[in-house]
Design a protein around this motif. Sequence first.
Motif, PDB file in Angstrom:
ATOM      1  N   GLY A 117      -7.092 -28.920   1.440  1.00 48.38           N
ATOM      2  CA  GLY A 117      -7.173 -30.320   1.827  1.00 48.38           C
ATOM      3  C   GLY A 117      -8.560 -30.685   2.303  1.00 48.38           C
ATOM      4  N   TYR A 118      -9.137 -29.833   3.173  1.00 46.76           N
ATOM      5  CA  TYR A 118     -10.514 -30.090   3.646  1.00 46.76           C
ATOM      6  C   TYR A 118     -11.493 -30.135   2.473  1.00 46.76           C
ATOM      7  CZ  TYR A 118     -15.231 -29.331   5.064  1.00 46.76           C
ATOM      8  OH  TYR A 118     -16.589 -29.471   5.164  1.00 46.76           O
ATOM      9  N   SER A 119     -11.396 -29.173   1.575  1.00 46.63           N
ATOM     10  CA  SER A 119     -12.333 -29.094   0.455  1.00 46.63           C
ATOM     11  C   SER A 119     -12.262 -30.347  -0.410  1.00 46.63           C
ATOM     12  CB  SER A 119     -12.051 -27.853  -0.399  1.00 46.63           C
ATOM     13  OG  SER A 119     -12.294 -26.669   0.334  1.00 46.63           O
ATOM     14  N   LEU A 120     -11.049 -30.840  -0.653  1.00 42.32           N
ATOM     15  CA  LEU A 120     -10.896 -32.057  -1.449  1.00 42.32           C
ATOM     16  C   LEU A 120     -11.475 -33.266  -0.712  1.00 42.32           C
ATOM     17  CD1 LEU A 120      -7.305 -31.484  -2.875  1.00 42.32           C
ATOM     18  CD2 LEU A 120      -9.434 -31.563  -4.191  1.00 42.32           C
ATOM     19  N   ILE A 121     -11.277 -33.328   0.595  1.00 41.52           N
ATOM     20  CA  ILE A 121     -11.858 -34.420   1.378  1.00 41.52           C
ATOM     21  C   ILE A 121     -13.380 -34.366   1.286  1.00 41.52           C
ATOM     22  CG2 ILE A 121     -12.184 -35.330   3.711  1.00 41.52           C
ATOM     23  CD1 ILE A 121      -9.301 -34.329   4.303  1.00 41.52           C
ATOM     24  N   ALA A 122     -13.958 -33.171   1.450  1.00 44.08           N
ATOM     25  CA  ALA A 122     -15.414 -33.022   1.364  1.00 44.08           C
ATOM     26  C   ALA A 122     -15.928 -33.435  -0.007  1.00 44.08           C
ATOM     27  CB  ALA A 122     -15.801 -31.569   1.664  1.00 44.08           C
TER      28      ALA A 122
ATOM     29  N   PHE B 184     -10.349 -41.776  -5.244  1.00 40.57           N
ATOM     30  CA  PHE B 184      -9.059 -42.109  -4.628  1.00 40.57           C
ATOM     31  C   PHE B 184      -8.089 -40.943  -4.754  1.00 40.57           C
ATOM     32  CE2 PHE B 184      -4.702 -43.636  -5.246  1.00 40.57           C
ATOM     33  CZ  PHE B 184      -4.484 -44.304  -4.051  1.00 40.57           C
ATOM     34  N   LYS B 185      -7.966 -40.388  -5.956  1.00 39.03           N
ATOM     35  CA  LYS B 185      -7.029 -39.287  -6.180  1.00 39.03           C
ATOM     36  C   LYS B 185      -7.413 -38.059  -5.353  1.00 39.03           C
ATOM     37  CE  LYS B 185      -5.893 -40.680 -10.929  1.00 39.03           C
ATOM     38  NZ  LYS B 185      -6.015 -40.306 -12.363  1.00 39.03           N
ATOM     39  N   THR B 186      -8.704 -37.780  -5.312  1.00 36.85           N
ATOM     40  CA  THR B 186      -9.177 -36.601  -4.574  1.00 36.85           C
ATOM     41  C   THR B 186      -8.915 -36.747  -3.086  1.00 36.85           C
ATOM     42  OG1 THR B 186     -10.911 -36.209  -6.229  1.00 36.85           O
ATOM     43  CG2 THR B 186     -11.195 -35.174  -4.078  1.00 36.85           C
ATOM     44  N   LEU B 187      -9.263 -37.896  -2.525  1.00 41.71           N
ATOM     45  CA  LEU B 187      -9.096 -38.098  -1.081  1.00 41.71           C
ATOM     46  C   LEU B 187      -7.625 -38.188  -0.686  1.00 41.71           C
ATOM     47  CD1 LEU B 187     -12.007 -40.584  -0.240  1.00 41.71           C
ATOM     48  CD2 LEU B 187     -11.855 -38.142   0.286  1.00 41.71           C
ATOM     49  N   ILE B 188      -6.815 -38.870  -1.483  1.00 43.50           N
ATOM     50  CA  ILE B 188      -5.388 -38.966  -1.168  1.00 43.50           C
ATOM     51  C   ILE B 188      -4.757 -37.579  -1.150  1.00 43.50           C
ATOM     52  CG2 ILE B 188      -3.142 -39.746  -2.023  1.00 43.50           C
ATOM     53  CD1 ILE B 188      -4.725 -41.903  -0.611  1.00 43.50           C
ATOM     54  N   THR B 189      -5.070 -36.776  -2.167  1.00 42.98           N
ATOM     55  CA  THR B 189      -4.517 -35.419  -2.211  1.00 42.98           C
ATOM     56  C   THR B 189      -5.007 -34.592  -1.030  1.00 42.98           C
ATOM     57  OG1 THR B 189      -4.511 -35.530  -4.642  1.00 42.98           O
ATOM     58  CG2 THR B 189      -4.225 -33.359  -3.642  1.00 42.98           C
TER      59      THR B 189
ATOM     60  N   TYR C 204       1.004 -40.475  -6.228  1.00 38.64           N
ATOM     61  CA  TYR C 204      -0.100 -40.825  -5.324  1.00 38.64           C
ATOM     62  C   TYR C 204       0.344 -41.885  -4.313  1.00 38.64           C
ATOM     63  CZ  TYR C 204      -3.442 -38.113  -8.048  1.00 38.64           C
ATOM     64  OH  TYR C 204      -4.110 -37.083  -8.666  1.00 38.64           O
ATOM     65  N   GLY C 205       1.197 -42.805  -4.753  1.00 39.43           N
ATOM     66  CA  GLY C 205       1.715 -43.810  -3.831  1.00 39.43           C
ATOM     67  C   GLY C 205       2.567 -43.192  -2.735  1.00 39.43           C
ATOM     68  N   VAL C 206       3.405 -42.213  -3.104  1.00 40.86           N
ATOM     69  CA  VAL C 206       4.240 -41.515  -2.124  1.00 40.86           C
ATOM     70  C   VAL C 206       3.365 -40.748  -1.134  1.00 40.86           C
ATOM     71  CG1 VAL C 206       5.915 -39.641  -1.824  1.00 40.86           C
ATOM     72  CG2 VAL C 206       6.257 -41.355  -3.627  1.00 40.86           C
ATOM     73  N   MET C 207       2.328 -40.068  -1.642  1.00 44.35           N
ATOM     74  CA  MET C 207       1.434 -39.328  -0.751  1.00 44.35           C
ATOM     75  C   MET C 207       0.741 -40.256   0.229  1.00 44.35           C
ATOM     76  SD  MET C 207      -0.258 -36.152  -2.905  1.00 44.35           S
ATOM     77  CE  MET C 207      -0.883 -37.075  -4.294  1.00 44.35           C
TER      78      MET C 207
ATOM     79  N   LYS D  26      -3.775 -32.042   4.212  1.00 50.56           N
ATOM     80  CA  LYS D  26      -4.182 -31.747   5.585  1.00 50.56           C
ATOM     81  C   LYS D  26      -3.254 -32.375   6.619  1.00 50.56           C
ATOM     82  CE  LYS D  26      -6.341 -30.877   9.379  1.00 50.56           C
ATOM     83  NZ  LYS D  26      -5.946 -29.640  10.095  1.00 50.56           N
ATOM     84  N   THR D  27      -3.107 -33.698   6.579  1.00 50.17           N
ATOM     85  CA  THR D  27      -2.420 -34.390   7.677  1.00 50.17           C
ATOM     86  C   THR D  27      -0.903 -34.287   7.599  1.00 50.17           C
ATOM     87  OG1 THR D  27      -2.418 -36.533   6.513  1.00 50.17           O
ATOM     88  CG2 THR D  27      -4.336 -36.022   7.870  1.00 50.17           C
ATOM     89  N   VAL D  28      -0.359 -34.330   6.400  1.00 51.50           N
ATOM     90  CA  VAL D  28       1.102 -34.316   6.259  1.00 51.50           C
ATOM     91  C   VAL D  28       1.634 -32.888   6.198  1.00 51.50           C
ATOM     92  CG1 VAL D  28       3.075 -35.058   4.868  1.00 51.50           C
ATOM     93  CG2 VAL D  28       1.082 -36.553   5.107  1.00 51.50           C
ATOM     94  N   ILE D  29       0.987 -32.036   5.421  1.00 53.21           N
ATOM     95  CA  ILE D  29       1.504 -30.674   5.229  1.00 53.21           C
ATOM     96  C   ILE D  29       0.985 -29.712   6.299  1.00 53.21           C
ATOM     97  CG2 ILE D  29       1.749 -28.752   3.626  1.00 53.21           C
ATOM     98  CD1 ILE D  29       3.147 -31.429   2.843  1.00 53.21           C
TER      99      ILE D  29
END
Length: 466
Positions: free
Chosen positions: A252-257, A198-203, A444-447, A208-211
Amino acid sequence: MNYTSSTFFLFFIAVFTLYYVARNKNTQVFILIGSSLFFYAYESPQLLLVFLSSWLVTSSTAFAVRSSTLHNRKKWYASGGVAANLALLAFFKYKFLFLEPAHFNPAGHSDVGTWLILAPLPIGISFYTFHGISLLVDTFRKSAATGESRSMPHFFANTLLYLVFFPQLVAGPIIKAKEFYPQVKAKKMAEIDFNSVFKTLITGYFLKTVIADNLSEQTFWIAYPYFQWKSPMDLIVLLYGYSFQIFADFAGYSLIAIGLAQLLGYKLPDNFNFPYLSSSLAEFWRKWHISLSSFLRDYLYIPLGGNKKGELRTYVNLLIVMFLGGLWHGAAWSFAIWGLWHGIGLALERPLSQSKLFLSRHILIVAIRIIAVFTFVTLGWLLFKLQNFSEAWLYLTKLFHNEQPGVSKGALLLIAIYGFPVVAYHLLNLLRDRLGTTLKQVLYGVMLFLILTNPGPAKSFIYFQF
């Protein structure tokens, strides 16, 4: 298929469900291979043939190395496999450095050769060819734990999974064969650390999408010819904005992967370690795109002699590795120049590494070094954004000789707003042991809230082009 699209989410949910319904290792491997091949062929089915050719060559030569008892024969098989992978990469990625595409008219020629010449760059080719090279070299060095079975079908299937594993297929992180093969075994959902995922994907999705995607709306103006009508201050602000964007996009991509792989029971290597806090270029390259830096060190820099053959040879090796590392990123001489930019920086920094300036831990001195390294790196990113070197040079010319006054306050404000989380992301790492659990949960909730309410226009990942 973009990892931020609804199509991908539906695809992953289907794969995840089938994967854990099937508890048998062979069935799970089959599901991963089938879904990864579908993922790869989703937008350009014809380019699947290029990937499968690479897989067959890599598997055949690696299996021959593994099975042979003669050292010289092992060496020939390994060398042939590496050469074939490099030839495939060179043909599809670098041919237009030397050929003029206008000379090939698809309307007048329908033969296979013309199609191959004009075929688009196969997605992920830079990454799966490097994976193939890792397998061949590690097998030759007897450091690849590829399993005890001597069965060719079993080995070919595991190699296919290693090369096509979809979470990291398109843009890494690069995982070495000796780190991946031992992980090919039956997976259970109960073994997933959902809190970590959860933490990895949220970050990752936040970066990626917000920044990155919101910053892309501003850094668009770096493109030619638009930058010519910007003031020097605007040009500086845009360049720093792009520096924030490319970090957020790729990290962001690397964390998603990494998070997606964790959900499937596989561990991929960390790819970023807060690189913009680096106080030297050498430290930056230990923290930026770590899997590529590690690959270049183990399979190119050390075989060239590393720093074991005298100072002059060390500098030459640095320049060669960074030049080739830059060129690996794309078929444009601007990437090679970007590599040399960093190679020269590393070479100039090396004799100063034991000086008082570099060894000082005074907070002000360290801060100055961090800002200097970040500025050096940011200037280099211009060659990523403007891949035509003449345009990049014109940008620098306008930066110092443009009479346009002032600064665009709107652009400055938006870049500051979306760049600040990148700065905070790095600085909070220094305070991670002091942050309470409640504060972390709030962050994490804000992100998550911002991912749902304030994503930028969907953009492809920058490193997908490589």
